[in-house]
Design a protein around this motif. Sequence first.
Motif, PDB file in Angstrom:
ATOM      1  N   LEU A   9      13.348  -5.249  -0.019  1.00  0.00           N
ATOM      2  CA  LEU A   9      12.926  -5.546  -0.714  1.00  0.00           C
ATOM      3  C   LEU A   9      11.620  -6.054   0.087  1.00  0.00           C
ATOM      4  O   LEU A   9      10.914  -6.721  -0.700  1.00  0.00           O
ATOM      5  CB  LEU A   9      14.676  -6.639  -0.833  1.00  0.00           C
ATOM      6  N   LEU A  10      11.961  -6.674   1.238  1.00  0.00           N
ATOM      7  CA  LEU A  10      11.143  -7.464   2.337  1.00  0.00           C
ATOM      8  C   LEU A  10       9.754  -6.831   2.577  1.00  0.00           C
ATOM      9  O   LEU A  10       8.734  -6.877   2.374  1.00  0.00           O
ATOM     10  CB  LEU A  10      11.470  -8.753   3.178  1.00  0.00           C
ATOM     11  N   PHE A  11       9.857  -5.349   3.106  1.00  0.00           N
ATOM     12  CA  PHE A  11       9.195  -5.006   3.533  1.00  0.00           C
ATOM     13  C   PHE A  11       8.684  -2.775   2.665  1.00  0.00           C
ATOM     14  O   PHE A  11       9.790  -2.536   3.557  1.00  0.00           O
ATOM     15  CB  PHE A  11       9.339  -4.462   4.953  1.00  0.00           C
ATOM     16  N   PRO A  12       8.479  -3.235   1.495  1.00  0.00           N
ATOM     17  CA  PRO A  12       9.329  -2.292   1.004  1.00  0.00           C
ATOM     18  C   PRO A  12       9.158  -0.508   1.540  1.00  0.00           C
ATOM     19  O   PRO A  12       7.194  -0.253   1.750  1.00  0.00           O
ATOM     20  CB  PRO A  12       8.986  -2.303  -1.016  1.00  0.00           C
ATOM     21  N   PRO A  13       9.463   0.229   1.403  1.00  0.00           N
ATOM     22  CA  PRO A  13       8.881   1.558   2.463  1.00  0.00           C
ATOM     23  C   PRO A  13       8.129   2.357   0.903  1.00  0.00           C
ATOM     24  O   PRO A  13       8.637   3.116   0.088  1.00  0.00           O
ATOM     25  CB  PRO A  13      10.223   2.440   2.727  1.00  0.00           C
ATOM     26  N   LEU A  14       6.443   2.213   1.442  1.00  0.00           N
ATOM     27  CA  LEU A  14       5.409   2.860   0.803  1.00  0.00           C
ATOM     28  C   LEU A  14       4.700   4.145   1.022  1.00  0.00           C
ATOM     29  O   LEU A  14       4.900   4.680   2.198  1.00  0.00           O
ATOM     30  CB  LEU A  14       4.868   2.218   0.120  1.00  0.00           C
ATOM     31  N   CYS A  15       4.820   4.894   0.236  1.00  0.00           N
ATOM     32  CA  CYS A  15       4.091   6.374   0.878  1.00  0.00           C
ATOM     33  C   CYS A  15       2.708   6.061   1.780  1.00  0.00           C
ATOM     34  O   CYS A  15       2.321   5.490   1.234  1.00  0.00           O
ATOM     35  CB  CYS A  15       4.291   7.710  -0.439  1.00  0.00           C
ATOM     36  N   HIS A  16       2.682   6.957   3.236  1.00  0.00           N
ATOM     37  CA  HIS A  16       1.207   6.712   3.155  1.00  0.00           C
ATOM     38  C   HIS A  16      -0.352   6.834   3.123  1.00  0.00           C
ATOM     39  O   HIS A  16      -0.994   7.119   3.016  1.00  0.00           O
ATOM     40  CB  HIS A  16       1.373   6.905   5.431  1.00  0.00           C
ATOM     41  N   SER A  17       0.395   8.191   2.039  1.00  0.00           N
ATOM     42  CA  SER A  17      -0.253   8.615   1.049  1.00  0.00           C
ATOM     43  C   SER A  17      -0.894   8.024   0.094  1.00  0.00           C
ATOM     44  O   SER A  17      -2.182   7.576  -0.225  1.00  0.00           O
ATOM     45  CB  SER A  17       0.029  10.282   0.439  1.00  0.00           C
ATOM     46  N   CYS A  18       0.325   8.113  -0.793  1.00  0.00           N
ATOM     47  CA  CYS A  18      -0.250   7.826  -2.650  1.00  0.00           C
ATOM     48  C   CYS A  18       0.118   5.884  -2.584  1.00  0.00           C
ATOM     49  O   CYS A  18      -0.114   5.474  -3.724  1.00  0.00           O
ATOM     50  CB  CYS A  18       0.623   8.395  -3.282  1.00  0.00           C
ATOM     51  N   LYS A  19       1.209   5.854  -1.898  1.00  0.00           N
ATOM     52  CA  LYS A  19       1.584   4.268  -1.723  1.00  0.00           C
ATOM     53  C   LYS A  19       2.856   3.662  -2.648  1.00  0.00           C
ATOM     54  O   LYS A  19       3.357   2.795  -2.519  1.00  0.00           O
ATOM     55  CB  LYS A  19       0.459   3.527  -2.073  1.00  0.00           C
ATOM     56  N   THR A  20       2.949   5.198  -3.485  1.00  0.00           N
ATOM     57  CA  THR A  20       4.482   5.058  -4.048  1.00  0.00           C
ATOM     58  C   THR A  20       6.241   4.676  -3.050  1.00  0.00           C
ATOM     59  O   THR A  20       6.137   4.560  -2.140  1.00  0.00           O
ATOM     60  CB  THR A  20       5.203   5.989  -4.394  1.00  0.00           C
TER      61      THR A  20
END
Length: 239
Positions: A9-20
Motif C-alpha cells: 500500500l505504501l510502496f506499490p510494486p510496479l512493473c519496471h517496464s510499463c509501471k502497472t
Amino acid sequence: MLLRPLLDLLFPPLCHSCKTFIPNAGDLLICPACLENITFLVTPLCPSCGTPFKTEDGRNHVCGACLKHPPAHLSRSATLYAGPVQELIHRFKYGYKVHLSDPLGILMAQALQPFREEVAPELVIPVPLHRKRLRQRGFNQSQLIGEVLAKRWQLRMDVGSLRRERWTEPQTSLDAEERKNNVKGAFVLGKPERLRGRRLMLVDDVCTTGSTLRACAEALEEAGAQAVFAVTVARSLPF
C-alpha cells in the motif's frame, strides 16, 4: 502476515517496464503482459555462440559463422534485444537507472540457469570498461548485472583482474569487421594467477557480433583459464 499488504500500500510494486501495479509481485517486478512481449532465446540455436535460428522447431546445430571461425568460448543470451528488455537496458545504461540491474540480472539468472548447470563456472568476470568510459558513465553496467547474477548463482565475482587497457570507440556505429578490429588487443590481465586454471563466466549486457566477448575470452585463455563461457542479458540479431 500483515506487513506485506501494508508495504504494498505504501510502496506499490510496479512493473519496471510499463509501471502497472503487480499483485503478488516477486523479485523480478516485470508484469505478465511485459513478460509476454519478451522473446527468450531457446532451442534451436547454435550451441557455440548461442545464435538462435529462424525455424521454431529443430535441433541445436553449429552455425556457419562458428564453423568458419570457431570462437574461444561458449555463449548464451537470455533474450532478444527488443521490446521491454531493449527499453530497460537503454534506460539502465543511458538514463542512469542503475536499479534496473536487478530485474536484468534476475531475468538472466533465471533464463540461463540450465546453461550455468551445464558448464559449471567457478567465477563471474564482468566485461570491463576503459577507465575513461567509467569516469564518463559513472558505473560499469556489466559489473552491476554481474553482481546480481553472482548472488543468484552463488558464485564469486572477480573485478580488476581483466582490464580494458586500450581505449576503443563505441561499437554501436561499427560493422562486424570494424568491431573485431576495434577491440583486438584491448583487454589484458593484471593478475593472471588469480584466474589460471579456473572456469570463468564472462558477463555483459548485450551481444551483437560477439567481438567484445571474443576479445575478452582470448585474453583470459592466453592467461591460462581452463575454460571461458559468456552470458548476456540480450542478443541483437543481424536479421
